[in-house]
Design a protein around this motif. Structure first.
Motif, short mmCIF file in Angstrom:
data_model
loop_
_atom_site.label_atom_id
_atom_site.label_comp_id
_atom_site.label_asym_id
_atom_site.label_seq_id
_atom_site.Cartn_x
_atom_site.Cartn_y
_atom_site.Cartn_z
N THR A 172 0.81 -1.22 0.00
CA THR A 172 0.00 0.00 0.00
C THR A 172 0.84 1.27 0.00
O THR A 172 0.36 2.32 -0.43
CB THR A 172 -0.90 0.04 1.24
N THR A 176 2.83 3.82 8.86
CA THR A 176 3.34 4.69 9.92
C THR A 176 4.70 4.16 10.33
O THR A 176 4.83 2.99 10.69
CB THR A 176 2.40 4.70 11.14
N GLY A 186 -0.95 -2.82 15.46
CA GLY A 186 -1.71 -3.02 14.24
C GLY A 186 -1.02 -4.00 13.30
O GLY A 186 -0.19 -4.80 13.73
N SER A 215 0.72 -0.47 9.20
CA SER A 215 -0.05 0.22 8.17
C SER A 215 -1.49 0.47 8.60
O SER A 215 -2.08 1.47 8.23
CB SER A 215 -0.03 -0.58 6.86
N LYS A 216 -2.07 -0.45 9.37
CA LYS A 216 -3.43 -0.28 9.88
C LYS A 216 -3.47 -0.64 11.36
O LYS A 216 -3.05 -1.74 11.71
CB LYS A 216 -4.41 -1.17 9.12
N PRO A 217 -3.97 0.26 12.19
CA PRO A 217 -4.38 1.63 11.89
C PRO A 217 -3.17 2.52 11.65
O PRO A 217 -2.04 2.14 11.95
CB PRO A 217 -5.13 2.06 13.15
N ARG A 218 -3.42 3.69 11.13
CA ARG A 218 -2.34 4.65 10.92
C ARG A 218 -2.30 5.63 12.10
O ARG A 218 -3.32 5.92 12.72
CB ARG A 218 -2.53 5.40 9.60
#
Length: 231
Positions: A172, A176, A186, A215-218
Motif C-alpha cells: 500500500t 506509519t 496493528g 499500516s493499519k491503523p495509521r
C-alpha cells in the motif's frame, strides 16, 4: 549523509513471506540479487523466482557465510523462527543466526545491513500488542533483541524495522514509521515491509535508525516523515 550505490543485495530468509516480497521488488532494481537458503532443495525455486545467485548455507552453522556476503553492498535479513519451534529451544536464527550474518558482513566490508525485527523488541515503552508478542514469543523477542544489539555495535550502516502483525496483503505504501517507544500496534503487509527494507540502504534518513512500523491503523501524529527511496 549520502548513500553508496546498491548494486548487489543479499536477501536472507528468502523462502519466507517477507523475503519473497523483497525478491519480487528487488529483481528489477539491483544488478545482482543474491539469496541465502539453508535448503539445497529450494535453490531451483529461488532461481525461478528471480534470484541471480543462490548460496546454500546455514546461519546456525555459519562456515559458508563468507561466500554469501562477498562483494555485497547490502544485506537484507528477513529470517525468522516459527513460534512452534520455540519449545525446541535456542539457538534461534532470529538471534544467533542474525549475529553470525552481521559478523560475516562486517568482516567482508558490507556497507549496509537491514533487519526485520518485531514490535516489542527492546526496552522502550510498548503497546499492548507488543506486550502480547513478548508474552507469547518471548524467547524469539529476546533473540531478536540480541541481534539488534549486535547490528548497532557493528561497523555497518544499518536500519532495523519492527513491524506489527504481518499479513500477506498487497503493498500500500501507506505506513506509519515511528521511533522506538511510539507504542504502535496493528498490522502491516509483508510487501510494505519489503519496500522499506529495500529502500533503507538508499534512504539517508533511515541510516543507523530503528523504527516501529504498521499500516493499519495509521498514527499520523507519531509518524516520522521519511522519503523512502528505492534503488
Amino acid at each position: 549523509m549520502s548513500s553508496a550505490p546498491v548494486e548487489t543485495v543479499l536477501v536472507a530468509g528468502a523462502t519466507g513471506g517477507t523475503g519473497r516480497a523483497v525478491m519480487r521488488l528487488a529483481q528489477s532494481r539491483v544488478d545482482t540479487l543474491r539469496v541465502l537458503t539453508r535448503s539445497s532443495d529450494a535453490a531451483a525455486d529461488l532461481r525461478a523466482a528471480g534470484a541471480d545467485e543462490v548460496i546454500v548455507a546455514d546461519l546456525l552453522n555459519p562456515e559458508g557465510l563468507s561466500a554469501a556476503v562477498e562483494g555485497v553492498d547490502a544485506v537484507l535479513s528477513a529470517v525468522g523462527t516459527a513460534p512452534t519451534a520455540i519449545p525446541s529451544g535456542p539457538p534461534f536464527v532470529d538471534g544467533a543466526g542474525n549475529r553470525a550474518l552481521v559478523a560475516a558482513a562486517a568482516d567482508a566490508g558490507v556497507d549496509a545491513f537491514v533487519m526485520e525485527s518485531a514490535v516489542g523488541v527492546g526496552p522502550e515503552p510498548s503497546s499492548p500488542l507488543a506486550t502480547a508478542f513478548d508474552a507469547f514469543i518471548g524467547p524469539l523477542q529476546e533473540a531478536k533483541a540480541a541481534a539488534e544489539a549486535a547490528i548497532r555495535d557493528a561497523p555497518l550502516r544499518h536500519t532495523i524495522l519492527r513491524p506489527g502483525v504481518l499479513t500477506n496483503g498487497s503493498r500500500t505504501d501507506l505506513v506509519t514509521v515511528a521511533d522506538p517507544g511510539a507504542k504502535l500496534w496493528g498490522v502491516i503487509s509483508r510487501a510494505d515491509v519489503a519496500r522499506l527494507m529495500l529502500a533503507a540502504p538508499t534512504t539517508p534518513a533511515a541510516h543507523n535508525r530503528t523504527f516501529e512500523v504498521v499500516s493499519k491503523p495509521r498514527f499520523p501524529a507519531r509518524n516520522v516523515s521519511i522519503d523512502w527511496t528505492l534503488p
